[in-house]
Design a protein around this motif. Structure first.
Motif, PDB file in Angstrom:
ATOM      1  N   GLU A 195      -4.970  -6.106  -4.344  1.00  0.00           N
ATOM      2  CA  GLU A 195      -4.775  -4.783  -4.940  1.00  0.00           C
ATOM      3  C   GLU A 195      -3.944  -4.879  -6.227  1.00  0.00           C
ATOM      4  OE1 GLU A 195      -3.047  -0.365  -3.684  1.00  0.00           O
ATOM      5  OE2 GLU A 195      -2.801  -2.044  -2.325  1.00  0.00           O
ATOM      6  N   CYS A 196      -2.921  -5.704  -6.195  1.00  0.00           N
ATOM      7  CA  CYS A 196      -2.056  -5.831  -7.372  1.00  0.00           C
ATOM      8  C   CYS A 196      -2.770  -6.523  -8.539  1.00  0.00           C
ATOM      9  CB  CYS A 196      -0.797  -6.578  -6.989  1.00  0.00           C
ATOM     10  SG  CYS A 196       0.285  -5.606  -5.915  1.00  0.00           S
ATOM     11  N   TRP A 197      -3.530  -7.564  -8.247  1.00  0.00           N
ATOM     12  CA  TRP A 197      -4.246  -8.255  -9.320  1.00  0.00           C
ATOM     13  C   TRP A 197      -5.321  -7.359  -9.927  1.00  0.00           C
ATOM     14  CZ3 TRP A 197      -3.785 -12.703 -12.089  1.00  0.00           C
ATOM     15  CH2 TRP A 197      -2.773 -13.582 -11.712  1.00  0.00           C
ATOM     16  N   CYS A 256       4.232  -4.264  -6.668  1.00  0.00           N
ATOM     17  CA  CYS A 256       3.385  -5.460  -6.622  1.00  0.00           C
ATOM     18  C   CYS A 256       4.201  -6.745  -6.641  1.00  0.00           C
ATOM     19  CB  CYS A 256       2.376  -5.435  -7.766  1.00  0.00           C
ATOM     20  SG  CYS A 256       0.999  -4.328  -7.415  1.00  0.00           S
ATOM     21  N   ASN A 310       6.228  -8.458  -2.503  1.00  0.00           N
ATOM     22  CA  ASN A 310       5.382  -7.311  -2.818  1.00  0.00           C
ATOM     23  C   ASN A 310       5.206  -6.377  -1.623  1.00  0.00           C
ATOM     24  OD1 ASN A 310       4.030  -9.675  -1.843  1.00  0.00           O
ATOM     25  ND2 ASN A 310       2.098  -8.604  -2.079  1.00  0.00           N
ATOM     26  N   ASP A 370       8.758  -2.932  -9.343  1.00  0.00           N
ATOM     27  CA  ASP A 370       7.348  -2.630  -9.111  1.00  0.00           C
ATOM     28  C   ASP A 370       6.924  -3.084  -7.715  1.00  0.00           C
ATOM     29  OD1 ASP A 370       4.722  -1.844 -10.689  1.00  0.00           O
ATOM     30  OD2 ASP A 370       4.246  -3.572  -9.416  1.00  0.00           O
ATOM     31  N   ARG A 414       2.419  -4.271  -1.710  1.00  0.00           N
ATOM     32  CA  ARG A 414       0.962  -4.091  -1.694  1.00  0.00           C
ATOM     33  C   ARG A 414       0.291  -5.448  -1.589  1.00  0.00           C
ATOM     34  NH1 ARG A 414      -0.020   0.504  -6.328  1.00  0.00           N
ATOM     35  NH2 ARG A 414       0.994   2.182  -5.197  1.00  0.00           N
ATOM     36  N   ALA A 417       0.703 -12.926  -4.627  1.00  0.00           N
ATOM     37  CA  ALA A 417       1.856 -12.094  -4.963  1.00  0.00           C
ATOM     38  C   ALA A 417       2.969 -12.415  -3.979  1.00  0.00           C
ATOM     39  CB  ALA A 417       1.498 -10.617  -4.911  1.00  0.00           C
ATOM     40  N   PHE A 434       3.844 -12.174  -9.350  1.00  0.00           N
ATOM     41  CA  PHE A 434       2.473 -12.693  -9.268  1.00  0.00           C
ATOM     42  C   PHE A 434       2.484 -14.216  -9.280  1.00  0.00           C
ATOM     43  CE2 PHE A 434       2.011  -8.433 -10.821  1.00  0.00           C
ATOM     44  CZ  PHE A 434       0.809  -7.984 -10.289  1.00  0.00           C
ATOM     45  N   ARG A 481      -5.001  -4.206 -10.564  1.00  0.00           N
ATOM     46  CA  ARG A 481      -4.384  -3.143 -11.370  1.00  0.00           C
ATOM     47  C   ARG A 481      -4.435  -3.428 -12.834  1.00  0.00           C
ATOM     48  NH1 ARG A 481       1.376  -1.622  -8.874  1.00  0.00           N
ATOM     49  NH2 ARG A 481       1.724  -1.230 -11.041  1.00  0.00           N
TER      50      ARG A 481
END
Length: 94
Positions: free
Chosen positions: A90-92, A68, A84, A66, A86, A81, A71, A94
């Motif tokens: 942005e990832c959190w 992202c 990653n 993935d 991104r 992150a 985490f 999602r």
């Protein structure tokens, strides 16, 4: 991860320190698809002290690639992150 962060706060109240991964109930160390399916993330407690901790959720199985990445969440509530492609924000989201 948020559930484990809350658990850490309760543990610290009772033990005057944050827990290491070995102290944490196994059910809190994995994020599963649909809550009970395949493991998507394995969570570890990194560098716990009496004052701070960092949780890291590392990708596994179907999300291993993935964008992202992995985490992180600190005892201060800082979301991050690693590995990653991104932004952490942005990832959190999602």
């Amino acid at each position: 991860m948020l559930q484990l962060a809350q658990w850490q706060e309760r543990f610290r109240t009772e033990n005057n320190r944050y827990a290491e991964s070995a102290d944490v109930p196994a059910g809190l160390l994995a994020v599963r698809a649909g809550g009970s399916g395949a493991v998507r993330y394995n969570i570890a407690v990194d560098r716990p002290t009496s004052q701070t901790f960092t949780l890291t959720a590392r990708r596994s199985g179907s999300v291993a690639t993935d964008v992202c990445g992995d985490f992180t969440l600190t005892s201060a509530g800082v979301q991050g992150a690693a590995n990653n492609a991104r932004s952490a924000a942005e990832c959190w989201a999602r």
